[in-house]
Design a protein around this motif. Structure first.
Motif, short mmCIF file in Angstrom:
data_model
loop_
_atom_site.label_atom_id
_atom_site.label_comp_id
_atom_site.label_asym_id
_atom_site.label_seq_id
_atom_site.Cartn_x
_atom_site.Cartn_y
_atom_site.Cartn_z
N GLU A 184 6.67 -3.02 -2.34
CA GLU A 184 5.55 -2.50 -3.14
C GLU A 184 5.24 -1.04 -2.77
O GLU A 184 5.04 -0.20 -3.64
CB GLU A 184 4.34 -3.36 -2.77
CG GLU A 184 3.36 -3.68 -3.84
CD GLU A 184 2.31 -4.62 -3.23
OE1 GLU A 184 1.32 -4.10 -2.69
OE2 GLU A 184 2.53 -5.86 -3.23
N LEU A 185 5.21 -0.79 -1.45
CA LEU A 185 4.96 0.57 -0.98
C LEU A 185 6.03 1.53 -1.48
O LEU A 185 5.73 2.64 -1.92
CB LEU A 185 4.97 0.60 0.56
CG LEU A 185 3.72 0.15 1.27
CD1 LEU A 185 4.01 -0.08 2.75
CD2 LEU A 185 2.62 1.21 1.11
N ARG A 186 7.26 1.08 -1.38
CA ARG A 186 8.41 1.90 -1.82
C ARG A 186 8.23 2.27 -3.30
O ARG A 186 8.34 3.43 -3.68
CB ARG A 186 9.69 1.08 -1.62
CG ARG A 186 10.94 1.74 -2.13
CD ARG A 186 12.08 0.73 -2.18
NE ARG A 186 11.81 -0.31 -3.18
CZ ARG A 186 12.37 -1.52 -3.19
NH1 ARG A 186 13.22 -1.86 -2.25
NH2 ARG A 186 12.07 -2.39 -4.15
N ASP A 187 7.91 1.28 -4.12
CA ASP A 187 7.84 1.52 -5.56
C ASP A 187 6.62 2.38 -5.93
O ASP A 187 6.67 3.19 -6.83
CB ASP A 187 7.84 0.18 -6.31
CG ASP A 187 9.13 -0.60 -6.03
OD1 ASP A 187 10.10 0.04 -5.54
OD2 ASP A 187 9.16 -1.82 -6.25
N LYS A 188 5.56 2.19 -5.16
CA LYS A 188 4.36 3.00 -5.39
C LYS A 188 4.64 4.47 -5.02
O LYS A 188 4.22 5.39 -5.73
CB LYS A 188 3.25 2.44 -4.48
CG LYS A 188 1.86 2.82 -4.87
CD LYS A 188 0.88 1.98 -4.04
CE LYS A 188 -0.48 2.61 -4.00
NZ LYS A 188 -1.35 1.96 -3.01
N ALA A 189 5.35 4.67 -3.91
CA ALA A 189 5.67 6.04 -3.46
C ALA A 189 6.49 6.78 -4.53
O ALA A 189 6.30 7.98 -4.74
CB ALA A 189 6.43 5.99 -2.14
N LEU A 190 7.37 6.04 -5.20
CA LEU A 190 8.22 6.68 -6.21
C LEU A 190 7.43 7.17 -7.42
O LEU A 190 7.91 7.99 -8.19
CB LEU A 190 9.32 5.71 -6.67
CG LEU A 190 10.42 5.41 -5.64
CD1 LEU A 190 11.40 4.40 -6.20
CD2 LEU A 190 11.16 6.70 -5.24
N LYS A 191 6.23 6.64 -7.56
CA LYS A 191 5.38 7.08 -8.70
C LYS A 191 4.28 8.04 -8.25
O LYS A 191 3.47 8.47 -9.07
CB LYS A 191 4.72 5.85 -9.34
CG LYS A 191 5.71 4.90 -9.99
CD LYS A 191 4.98 3.89 -10.87
CE LYS A 191 5.83 2.69 -11.19
NZ LYS A 191 5.73 1.60 -10.18
N SER A 192 4.24 8.35 -6.96
CA SER A 192 3.10 9.12 -6.44
C SER A 192 3.42 10.62 -6.31
O SER A 192 4.46 10.99 -5.78
CB SER A 192 2.71 8.57 -5.06
OG SER A 192 1.82 9.46 -4.44
#
Ligand SMILES: [Zn+2]
Length: 466
Positions: free
Chosen positions: A37-45
């Motif tokens: 989840e963190l990984r995927d959130k970082a990719l959108k941040s």
């Protein structure tokens, strides 16, 4: 002779002694989901890019000891607070300062032309009148080492060795000896000054600065770097015979000054005293705005810790250290190691981002324990980011060297450095060179890494030497 029972007891004490390091544990299913989840959130941040834009715009060049450096320390404290870190503080770093001054050079004969140089950090000056002398050309640092005094004495040494582009930056290690040690060797053989081809892979008419030092007891001579095209020009003139060269540097050592390591923490929920260290160095050289070196590292690691803090705190503390004065000799790293040397058993592991803003392509770890299951879990989590499992002999960014020396294990999250040395330590190190998408991938990798090692129990080994 000891009884069997006594021997068994001693064996048990050894096996279960808390002084012995426990292998790292594994992530459970919920942890794996959280890391993904963190990984995927970082990719959108856009957070890292916003931090970097803020640092390069509101602070810019921040060589240790300058006004920019003071502003950077304030900026970092405020940014940590704005981002809601649990604890924010500074630790003092004392260092001998250095002033750049004027830097000018010219080919005097046979064909007079101005050339572009920059003083190497820590270099003494030439005096306002400058020095002039015949060029003594060496293709490599080793050739200079092998030279007779007679070939060098009274001359201005020129080392023309050219660095190559590589993904892992290995060509830097070989080329940089000319910068760091050239003046000592040339000075010892009686040279008046040294100019080197910039340690860089670009074709821009911009010289690369960087630190140098003088060996104990050796006469200190001025040291400068020529831009790559000017090194080519000098070589072409040398093909036509001897060259008379002039160099003026008014650089000088300054007084002892104090800057700061700026530290922000996301406090662990179960073992707050156990620390995972990530970060980058806060200072930069004075020529560019330090976007790539090392604003990127500052932004990537601040953003990763902030993203992790938005959910349940990991078991251990994540400590983001923005190291003071890395460029002039790892002063912040050495001060931190000195101040925290008695807490090394609580420093679990760490990674530093100090190789630009390129995509991370591989990760290395430290292993003496059976931590392979965790490493495999991390590899699975990082695979969609294009990051492959490397080897168990991780090196680290330079600011973690003193902590490695004290036994802390490290991870190396390896960035693609193919273009890094085009910009490194030049006026061209500016924000436009950073690809915002690449920055997001870096934050994603650091988020997965920092979360995983802060969440698991156990350790990653101590005092490992390879
Ligand atoms: Zn750096």
């Amino acid at each position: 002779m000891k009884s069997i029972i006594t021997q068994l007891f001693i064996a048990l004490v050894i096996v279960f002694s808390p002084a012995l390091v426990m292998a790292a544990g594994k992530l459970d299913q919920a942890d794996i989901e959280r890391a993904a989840e963190l990984r995927d959130k970082a990719l959108k941040s856009d957070l890292a890019y916003d931090i970097l834009e803020s640092l390069t715009t509101e602070v810019g060049p921040r060589m240790a000891g300058t006004e920019g450096d003071k502003r950077a320390v304030k900026w970092a404290k405020n940014k940590f607070k704005q981002l809601g870190f649990d604890k924010v503080w500074t630790e003092p770093v004392t260092f001998p300062s250095w002033d750049r001054g004027v830097e000018q050079a010219e080919i005097i004969s046979p064909f007079p032309q101005k050339v572009i140089v920059t003083a190497l950090g820590n270099s003494v000056g030439t005096g306002n009148e400058g020095v002039r002398g015949e060029i003594a050309h060496f293709k490599t640092f080793e050739d200079l080492q092998a030279a007779e005094r007679g070939a060098v004495g009274g001359k201005i040494v020129f080392i023309s060795h050219k660095m190559k582009k590589t993904r892992d930056g290995r060509s830097y290690g070989k080329a940089v000896a000319a910068r760091s040690r050239g003046a000592s060797v040339a000075g010892e053989k009686g040279a008046k000054a040294i100019v080197i081809r910039s340690i860089g892979t670009d074709h821009d008419r911009l010289p690369h600065t960087g630190n140098m030092g003088y060996a104990e007891g050796v006469r200190k001579i001025p040291a400068a770097a020529l831009s790559n095209p000017d090194a080519d020009l000098l070589l072409n003139q040398l093909k036509r015979g001897s060259v008379e060269f002039g160099l003026t540097l008014t650089s000088s050592p300054g007084e002892l000054l104090t800057t700061y390591n700026v530290i922000g923490e996301i406090t662990g929920r179960e073992s707050p005293e156990e620390v995972v260290v990530i970060g980058g160095h806060l200072d930069s050289w004075d020529l560019g705005t330090g976007a790539v070196d090392d604003g990127a590292g500052v932004a990537i690691t601040m953003a990763a810790a902030k993203l992790i803090s938005e959910g349940k705190r990991p078991r251990r503390t994540i400590r983001v250290v923005l190291w003071g004065n890395e460029e002039q000799g790892l002063w912040g790293a050495k001060a931190y190691a000195k101040a925290h040397k008695d807490e090394m058993d609580k420093h679990i592991t760490g990674a530093e981002s100090d190789f630009g803003a390129g995509l991370i392509w591989s990760f290395d770890w430290t292993s003496v324990n059976e931590n392979e299951p965790l490493i495999d879990q991390m590899a699975q989590l990082l695979k969609p980011l294009g990051v492959k499992k490397g080897n168990p002999k991780a090196t680290s960014g330079p600011d973690l060297w003193p902590l490695r020396g004290l036994g802390m294990s490290t991870f190396a999250l390896r960035q693609d450095g193919t273009d890094y040395f085009d910009l490194h330590h030049t006026a061209n190190d500016t924000l436009d060179k950073v690809n915002p998408e690449h920055l997001k991938q870096n934050v994603a990798v650091y988020s997965v890494f920092a979360y995983a090692v802060a969440e698991v129990t156990g350790d990653f080994g101590r005092g490992i030497k390879y």
